[in-house]
Design an enzyme around this catalytic site. Structure first.
Site, PDB file in Angstrom:
ATOM      1  N   PRO A  90       0.807  -1.227   0.000  1.00  0.00           N
ATOM      2  CA  PRO A  90       0.000   0.000   0.000  1.00  0.00           C
ATOM      3  C   PRO A  90       0.839   1.277   0.000  1.00  0.00           C
ATOM      4  CG  PRO A  90      -0.284  -1.235   2.063  1.00  0.00           C
ATOM      5  CD  PRO A  90       0.534  -2.089   1.144  1.00  0.00           C
ATOM      6  N   GLU A 117       1.668  -7.542   8.330  1.00  0.00           N
ATOM      7  CA  GLU A 117       1.814  -6.083   8.404  1.00  0.00           C
ATOM      8  C   GLU A 117       2.837  -5.546   7.422  1.00  0.00           C
ATOM      9  OE1 GLU A 117      -0.850  -7.177  10.486  1.00  0.00           O
ATOM     10  OE2 GLU A 117      -0.672  -5.006  10.409  1.00  0.00           O
ATOM     11  N   ARG A 155      -5.379  -6.846 -20.780  1.00  0.00           N
ATOM     12  CA  ARG A 155      -6.263  -6.174 -21.748  1.00  0.00           C
ATOM     13  C   ARG A 155      -5.483  -5.482 -22.845  1.00  0.00           C
ATOM     14  NH1 ARG A 155     -11.190  -5.079 -20.602  1.00  0.00           N
ATOM     15  NH2 ARG A 155     -11.176  -3.116 -21.734  1.00  0.00           N
ATOM     16  N   ASP A 170     -11.703   2.495 -24.068  1.00  0.00           N
ATOM     17  CA  ASP A 170     -11.929   2.357 -22.632  1.00  0.00           C
ATOM     18  C   ASP A 170     -11.819   3.683 -21.894  1.00  0.00           C
ATOM     19  OD1 ASP A 170     -12.205  -0.359 -22.840  1.00  0.00           O
ATOM     20  OD2 ASP A 170     -10.214  -0.828 -22.051  1.00  0.00           O
TER      21      ASP A 170
HETATM   22 CL1  6GU Z   1      -0.526  -3.555  -3.269  1.00  0.00          CL
HETATM   23  N1  6GU Z   1      -1.320  -4.336  -0.874  1.00  0.00           N
HETATM   24  C1  6GU Z   1      -2.105  -4.241   0.206  1.00  0.00           C
HETATM   25  N2  6GU Z   1      -1.957  -5.102   1.202  1.00  0.00           N
HETATM   26  N3  6GU Z   1      -3.009  -3.282   0.373  1.00  0.00           N
HETATM   27  C2  6GU Z   1      -3.139  -2.435  -0.631  1.00  0.00           C
HETATM   28  C3  6GU Z   1      -2.379  -2.480  -1.795  1.00  0.00           C
HETATM   29  C4  6GU Z   1      -1.461  -3.466  -1.882  1.00  0.00           C
HETATM   30  N4  6GU Z   1      -2.748  -1.490  -2.599  1.00  0.00           N
HETATM   31  C5  6GU Z   1      -3.701  -0.846  -1.951  1.00  0.00           C
HETATM   32  N5  6GU Z   1      -3.959  -1.417  -0.765  1.00  0.00           N
END
Ligand code: 6GU
Length: 222
Positions: A90, A117, A155, A170
């Site tokens: 994330p 985590e 795609r 798209d």
């Molecule tokens: Cl790539 N991994 C995780 N665990 N949460 C996320 C993400 C990735 N992208 C957005 N949220």
């Protein structure tokens, strides 16, 4: 042809996704290959552990460096070219259509999925992956984000959509541009009519209406 190698603790999560629809056909046609690898198979621990508690304390578990790095290096060595390594996290670079286009031009992508985590930071320091996030929210692991990378990338591989679909129309094929509204039968549904212009067969008028609707939608969502 594009090859994906998915490195995960939950390879079974991909079985349903790989066996359906567009991706299934693309794999059968030899346009896409997906190889699944279980990171646990590279654990040296007698209990096959791949995670441990964080130094400094705090909640949750951290993916250990050694099995993850060993897994990436072993998978890399199984085929040429070595491929571009994506670490699903994330905190990574946001996946947008521009990044999707960049990834679709690669012959091989390794998708490293974490759970818990996060990853021991030395994985990043040793492997210098491209860190990728799919948006500003937290998923329980990198598997669903990895599927989003595969889904968006294939795609753009020539032949995958067949002659019916074209990725050029798209939404997001131009940054920020959204697709016009679509309708199919019946002409009236719950007293809602299909716009007359779409039924008239005037292709210039239809194209103009669609450009206008597309501009309106793009404006509204920005
Ligand atoms: Cl790539 N991994 C995780 N665990 N949460 C996320 C993400 C990735 N992208 C957005 N949220």
């Amino acid at each position: 042809m594009i090859r994906f190698d998915v490195l995960t603790l939950f390879p079974d999560l991909f079985a349903g996704y790989l066996s359906q629809s567009l991706l299934k056909l693309a794999i059968q046609a030899g346009l896409v290959q997906v190889h699944l690898w279980n990171i646990r198979d590279w654990s040296k621990d007698k209990h096959q552990r791949v995670d441990d508690r964080p130094f400094g304390g705090g909640p949750g578990m951290v993916m250990m460096a050694e099995p993850v790095v060993d897994c990436v290096e072993a998978v890399r060595a199984k085929a040429e070219p070595a491929g571009r390594l994506l670490m699903m996290t994330p905190t990574g670079r946001r996946l947008d259509q521009r990044l999707v286009e960049e990834l679709a031009a690669e012959p091989r992508l390794l998708l490293l999925c974490g759970r818990y985590e996060g990853f021991d930071d030395r994985i990043r320091q040793v492997l210098t992956p491209t860190e990728v996030s799919i948006g500003d929210y937290v998923c329980n692991g990198g598997e669903v984000p990895a599927m989003a990378v595969i889904d968006t990338t294939i795609r753009l591989i020539p032949g995958v959509l067949g002659d019916e679909g074209s990725a050029a129309d798209d939404s997001h094929s131009e940054p920020g541009r959204l697709e016009y509204p679509q309708y199919t039968r019946p002409r009236t549904y719950r007293e809602l009519d299909v716009p007359d212009v779409l039924l008239g067969g005037n292709h210039r008028a239809i194209a103009a209406w669609r450009r206008e609707q597309s501009a309106k939608r793009s404006e509204e969502s920005s």
